[in-house]
Scaffold this motif. Structure first.
Motif, short mmCIF file in Angstrom:
data_model
loop_
_atom_site.label_atom_id
_atom_site.label_comp_id
_atom_site.label_asym_id
_atom_site.label_seq_id
_atom_site.Cartn_x
_atom_site.Cartn_y
_atom_site.Cartn_z
N GLY A 1 -0.14 7.32 1.07
CA GLY A 1 -0.51 8.06 2.26
C GLY A 1 0.31 9.33 2.40
O GLY A 1 1.32 9.53 1.73
N THR B 1 -0.37 2.24 5.13
CA THR B 1 0.17 3.55 4.79
C THR B 1 -0.56 4.61 5.61
O THR B 1 -1.78 4.56 5.76
N GLN B 2 0.19 5.54 6.17
CA GLN B 2 -0.36 6.53 7.08
C GLN B 2 -1.05 7.66 6.33
O GLN B 2 -0.48 8.26 5.42
N LEU C 1 -4.89 6.39 -2.46
CA LEU C 1 -4.08 5.27 -2.03
C LEU C 1 -4.07 4.20 -3.12
O LEU C 1 -5.05 4.01 -3.83
N ARG D 1 -8.79 0.49 8.08
CA ARG D 1 -7.96 1.51 8.72
C ARG D 1 -7.94 1.31 10.22
O ARG D 1 -8.87 0.74 10.81
N VAL E 1 -3.85 4.59 9.97
CA VAL E 1 -3.07 3.76 9.06
C VAL E 1 -4.05 2.96 8.23
O VAL E 1 -4.93 2.27 8.77
N TYR E 2 -3.91 3.05 6.93
CA TYR E 2 -4.81 2.36 6.01
C TYR E 2 -4.15 1.11 5.47
O TYR E 2 -3.03 1.14 4.99
N CYS F 1 -2.80 0.02 -3.93
CA CYS F 1 -2.38 -1.26 -3.39
C CYS F 1 -2.04 -2.17 -4.55
O CYS F 1 -2.91 -2.54 -5.34
N GLN G 1 1.13 -3.73 4.37
CA GLN G 1 1.83 -3.19 5.54
C GLN G 1 1.19 -1.92 6.08
O GLN G 1 1.46 -1.52 7.21
N ALA H 1 0.83 -1.19 0.00
CA ALA H 1 0.00 0.00 0.00
C ALA H 1 0.87 1.24 0.00
O ALA H 1 1.82 1.35 0.79
N THR H 2 0.54 2.19 -0.85
CA THR H 2 1.26 3.45 -0.94
C THR H 2 0.29 4.60 -1.13
O THR H 2 -0.89 4.39 -1.38
N TRP I 1 -10.26 -2.33 1.87
CA TRP I 1 -9.45 -1.35 2.60
C TRP I 1 -9.95 -1.27 4.03
O TRP I 1 -11.16 -1.21 4.27
#
Length: 120
Positions: free
Chosen positions: A9, A114-115, A20, A38, A93-94, A22, A112, A6-7, A36
Motif C-alpha cells: 500500500g 495495508t493502506q 498489493l 477493502r 485499507v485493503y 499477500c 492486517q 498484506a503489503t 481481497w
C-alpha cells in the motif's frame, strides 16, 4: 496457525498504479482460495476480488472491473492485486483473506491490512 501479511500500500496520484501482495505462511501452508476486501473510512468492508485455489478462476466487484487484476503464485504462497487507474474512491485499507476451498462461504483467515490512498 495461518498468517496473512498484506503489503504494498501507499500514496498514489489519481490514475496511478499500485500492486498489493499477500504472503500466506504458517505451520501448514495450503493453497487457499483467496480474496481481497477493502474498508474505507466511515464505510463497511466490501468485497474487491477473489481467486480460486488454482488461479484459474477470478471475479471482481463491479467498481474495480477492468482496472484491478488478481493473480497468485502458489510457489511463493503469494496473492497479488494489481491496481490501475486508481481513483480517490479506491482509498481504503485493503485486506487479504483466505478460505479453505473455492466453495467455502466463509473467509477463515485475515491479514492486517495495508493502506491505499489515491490523491485527488
Amino acid at each position: 496457525q495461518v498468517q496473512l501479511v498484506a503489503t504494498g500500500g501507499g500514496l498514489v496520484q489519481n490514475g496511478g498504479s499500485l500492486r498489493l501482495s499477500c504472503v500466506v505462511s504458517g505451520r501448514t501452508v495450503s493453497n487457499f482460495a483467496m480474496g481481497w476486501f477493502r474498508r474505507a473510512l466511515g464505510k463497511e468492508r466490501e468485497f474487491v476480488s477473489a481467486i480460486s485455489r488454482s488461479g484459474n478462476s477470478t471475479n471482481y466487484a463491479d467498481s474495480v472491473k477492468g482496472r484491478f487484476n488478481i493473480s497468485r503464485d502458489n510457489a511463493k504462497s503469494t496473492v497479488y492485486l494489481q491496481m490501475h487507474s486508481l481513483k480517490p474512491e479506491d482509498t481504503a485499507v485493503y485486506f487479504c483473506a483466505a478460505r479453505d476451498t473455492d466453495f467455502s462461504t466463509q473467509y477463515r483467515y485475515w491479514g492486517q491490512g495495508t493502506q491505499v490512498t489515491t490523491a485527488k
